[in-house]
Scaffold this motif. Structure first.
Motif, PDB file in Angstrom:
ATOM      1  N   MET A  53       1.313  -1.090  -0.623  1.00 26.18           N
ATOM      2  CA  MET A  53       0.091   0.064  -0.163  1.00 26.18           C
ATOM      3  C   MET A  53       0.438   1.227   0.210  1.00 26.18           C
ATOM      4  O   MET A  53       1.783   1.216   0.713  1.00 26.18           O
ATOM      5  CB  MET A  53      -0.766   0.017   1.526  1.00 26.18           C
ATOM      6  N   ASN A  54       0.598   2.064  -0.433  1.00 26.65           N
ATOM      7  CA  ASN A  54       1.036   3.838  -0.320  1.00 26.65           C
ATOM      8  C   ASN A  54       0.146   4.344  -0.687  1.00 26.65           C
ATOM      9  O   ASN A  54      -1.012   4.549  -0.961  1.00 26.65           O
ATOM     10  CB  ASN A  54       2.552   3.915  -1.825  1.00 26.65           C
ATOM     11  N   MET A  55       0.609   5.714  -0.257  1.00 27.28           N
ATOM     12  CA  MET A  55      -0.340   7.093   0.036  1.00 27.28           C
ATOM     13  C   MET A  55      -0.088   7.701  -1.599  1.00 27.28           C
ATOM     14  O   MET A  55       0.830   8.214  -1.570  1.00 27.28           O
ATOM     15  CB  MET A  55      -0.248   7.756   0.987  1.00 27.28           C
ATOM     16  N   GLN A  56      -1.124   8.214  -1.840  1.00 28.95           N
ATOM     17  CA  GLN A  56      -1.138   9.237  -3.044  1.00 28.95           C
ATOM     18  C   GLN A  56      -1.435  10.714  -2.922  1.00 28.95           C
ATOM     19  O   GLN A  56      -2.408  10.850  -2.597  1.00 28.95           O
ATOM     20  CB  GLN A  56      -1.222   7.996  -4.427  1.00 28.95           C
ATOM     21  N   THR A  57      -0.111  11.273  -3.481  1.00 30.72           N
ATOM     22  CA  THR A  57      -1.496  12.983  -3.157  1.00 30.72           C
ATOM     23  C   THR A  57      -0.714  13.607  -4.286  1.00 30.72           C
ATOM     24  O   THR A  57       0.607  13.433  -4.859  1.00 30.72           O
ATOM     25  CB  THR A  57      -0.042  12.931  -1.571  1.00 30.72           C
ATOM     26  N   ASP A  58      -2.008  14.967  -5.073  1.00 36.45           N
ATOM     27  CA  ASP A  58      -1.280  15.422  -6.031  1.00 36.45           C
ATOM     28  C   ASP A  58      -1.146  17.073  -5.183  1.00 36.45           C
ATOM     29  O   ASP A  58      -0.812  16.705  -3.919  1.00 36.45           O
ATOM     30  CB  ASP A  58      -3.063  16.032  -6.727  1.00 36.45           C
ATOM     31  N   VAL A  59      -0.042  17.244  -6.345  1.00 37.29           N
ATOM     32  CA  VAL A  59       1.327  18.278  -5.863  1.00 37.29           C
ATOM     33  C   VAL A  59       2.035  19.112  -6.305  1.00 37.29           C
ATOM     34  O   VAL A  59       0.973  18.559  -7.473  1.00 37.29           O
ATOM     35  CB  VAL A  59       2.654  18.007  -5.279  1.00 37.29           C
ATOM     36  N   ARG A  60       2.290  20.250  -6.585  1.00 37.87           N
ATOM     37  CA  ARG A  60       2.530  21.468  -7.330  1.00 37.87           C
ATOM     38  C   ARG A  60       3.522  22.185  -6.993  1.00 37.87           C
ATOM     39  O   ARG A  60       4.129  21.865  -6.147  1.00 37.87           O
ATOM     40  CB  ARG A  60       1.577  22.498  -7.515  1.00 37.87           C
ATOM     41  N   PHE A  61       4.441  22.040  -7.855  1.00 36.68           N
ATOM     42  CA  PHE A  61       5.770  22.722  -7.763  1.00 36.68           C
ATOM     43  C   PHE A  61       6.329  24.028  -8.611  1.00 36.68           C
ATOM     44  O   PHE A  61       6.030  23.607  -9.542  1.00 36.68           O
ATOM     45  CB  PHE A  61       7.337  21.846  -7.497  1.00 36.68           C
ATOM     46  N   PRO A  62       7.085  25.213  -8.465  1.00 40.70           N
ATOM     47  CA  PRO A  62       7.368  25.713 -10.165  1.00 40.70           C
ATOM     48  C   PRO A  62       8.649  25.583 -10.441  1.00 40.70           C
ATOM     49  O   PRO A  62       9.550  24.530 -10.243  1.00 40.70           O
ATOM     50  CB  PRO A  62       8.075  27.240  -8.788  1.00 40.70           C
ATOM     51  N   SER A  63       8.332  25.405 -11.559  1.00 43.60           N
ATOM     52  CA  SER A  63       9.912  25.235 -12.614  1.00 43.60           C
ATOM     53  C   SER A  63       9.359  26.414 -13.641  1.00 43.60           C
ATOM     54  O   SER A  63       8.793  26.559 -14.466  1.00 43.60           O
ATOM     55  CB  SER A  63       9.815  24.507 -13.601  1.00 43.60           C
ATOM     56  N   SER A  64      11.016  27.288 -13.989  1.00 38.85           N
ATOM     57  CA  SER A  64      10.766  28.642 -14.628  1.00 38.85           C
ATOM     58  C   SER A  64       9.489  29.339 -14.170  1.00 38.85           C
ATOM     59  O   SER A  64       9.373  29.665 -15.525  1.00 38.85           O
ATOM     60  CB  SER A  64      11.784  28.064 -15.914  1.00 38.85           C
ATOM     61  N   GLY A  65       9.339  29.072 -13.427  1.00 39.69           N
ATOM     62  CA  GLY A  65       8.192  29.818 -13.028  1.00 39.69           C
ATOM     63  C   GLY A  65       6.547  29.689 -13.835  1.00 39.69           C
ATOM     64  O   GLY A  65       5.910  30.241 -13.457  1.00 39.69           O
ATOM     65  N   LEU A  66       6.740  28.692 -13.852  1.00 37.72           N
ATOM     66  CA  LEU A  66       5.922  27.922 -14.572  1.00 37.72           C
ATOM     67  C   LEU A  66       5.217  26.968 -13.000  1.00 37.72           C
ATOM     68  O   LEU A  66       5.608  26.102 -12.698  1.00 37.72           O
ATOM     69  CB  LEU A  66       5.947  27.053 -15.585  1.00 37.72           C
ATOM     70  N   ALA A  67       3.970  26.770 -12.439  1.00 34.83           N
ATOM     71  CA  ALA A  67       4.071  25.514 -11.278  1.00 34.83           C
ATOM     72  C   ALA A  67       3.354  24.005 -12.423  1.00 34.83           C
ATOM     73  O   ALA A  67       2.680  24.342 -13.441  1.00 34.83           O
ATOM     74  CB  ALA A  67       2.068  26.294 -11.633  1.00 34.83           C
ATOM     75  N   LEU A  68       3.972  23.547 -12.370  1.00 30.81           N
ATOM     76  CA  LEU A  68       3.918  21.933 -12.950  1.00 30.81           C
ATOM     77  C   LEU A  68       3.586  20.677 -11.787  1.00 30.81           C
ATOM     78  O   LEU A  68       2.963  21.527 -10.701  1.00 30.81           O
ATOM     79  CB  LEU A  68       5.445  20.840 -12.082  1.00 30.81           C
TER      80      LEU A  68
END
Length: 300
Positions: free
Chosen positions: A1-16
């Motif tokens: 089993m594992n926990m899955q979480t949606d995340v966002r992080f920046p790359s050259s000013g763009l949110a991935l």
């Protein structure tokens, strides 16, 4: 089993847009993590998710993400295939992982599938936080297009400047289809394989458009995934490819250029697309990756 979480992080000013897979293990013990990149024109929910799920089940934290200008990530025109931004996305993903309490920042590996199997080794040449580097069905994207149609590729590169001018004048970006809507017996075998994966329920995802911005060609033509792969050493490089893959030469070139710290693992009888999702080839690839990352991301 594992926990899955949606995340966002920046790359050259763009949110991935990403998703992190966290295995069950003792709290308070930072562990190894692997960044996983998707195929060209694909999204994180396709092959990257399969590899992330399986590696998480084996104890690795796994981070998948949509490249900038693709999937749920920011960037316009959508579909841009900028190889230098793609490499920057992997650096940004590693940076994000270093901020997570679950991750040991000295134990981060990177894995790229298909086109990402070119972008990952390129990024790792100068980002020494990437302690172990791997590719599955790796491909140098401009080399793949150039080899398939040298004259057509040169024409597209020559046209890229005018396409930039057209966008500056307010016209929409011109898109190129990477996978045809229909195939027949005359269609090259690899293209039929791509069609079966991307255009049928087998691998279809609505955000995987299989189209890319045509003016990407000028940036791609200046880029080479593996020319300076020797810079990865002394860190290890593992390339996994099907023995029958049309792109096998790309993995061979990566390993040859990387030198003694590189290894090529062949999955007998498998083609390029088989390693996207076919159970037996993927299981073999994951087993090899787990051994590779387990060895090179072990606690010191």
């Amino acid at each position: 089993m594992n926990m899955q979480t949606d995340v966002r992080f920046p790359s050259s000013g763009l949110a991935l847009a990403g998703r992190i897979y966290i295995p069950e293990r003792a709290a308070g013990e930072p562990g190894p993590a692997v960044v996983i990149g998707h195929q060209t024109t694909a999204v994180k929910e396709q092959s990257a998710a399969q590899y992330a799920q399986r590696l998480a089940e084996l104890g690795f934290i796994a981070l998948t993400f949509d490249a900038a200008y693709q999937g749920e990530s920011e960037g316009e025109p959508h579909g841009l295939e900028d190889p230098f931004q793609r490499a920057e996305d992997f650096r940004a993903a590693v940076s994000y992982l270093t901020t997570r309490d679950e991750v040991d920042p000295e134990r981060i590996g990177v894995l790229g599938i298909c086109g990402s199997g070119g972008y990952v080794p390129f990024a790792a040449q100068t980002d020494h936080r990437m302690k172990a580097v791997a590719g599955v069905s790796g491909a140098d994207v401009p080399g793949f297009f150039r080899d398939a149609d040298p004259q057509g590729w040169r024409a597209l590169v020559a046209r890229a400047g005018q396409l930039r001018s057209d966008e500056a004048a307010g016209k929409p970006a011109t898109l190129v289809s990477a996978v045809p809507d229909e195939v027949d017996d005359a269609t090259p075998a690899l293209v039929r394989d791509f069609h079966e994966y991307y255009k049928t329920p087998r691998g279809y995802h609505p955000r995987s458009t299989n189209r890319w911005v045509a003016r990407s060609a000028d940036a791609l033509d200046q880029y080479d995934s593996y020319a300076e792969a020797h810079k990865i050493a002394p860190r290890p490089l593992l390339m996994i490819a099907g023995s029958e893959a049309a792109t096998l030469a790309h993995s061979r070139r990566a390993v040859a250029n990387a030198g003694e710290t590189a290894e090529l693992h062949l999955v007998d009888g498998a083609g390029h697309v088989d390693l996207y999702d076919r159970d037996e080839p993927v299981a073999e690839a994951v087993g090899k990756l787990a051994e590779f990352f387990g060895r090179h991301l072990a606690a010191r």
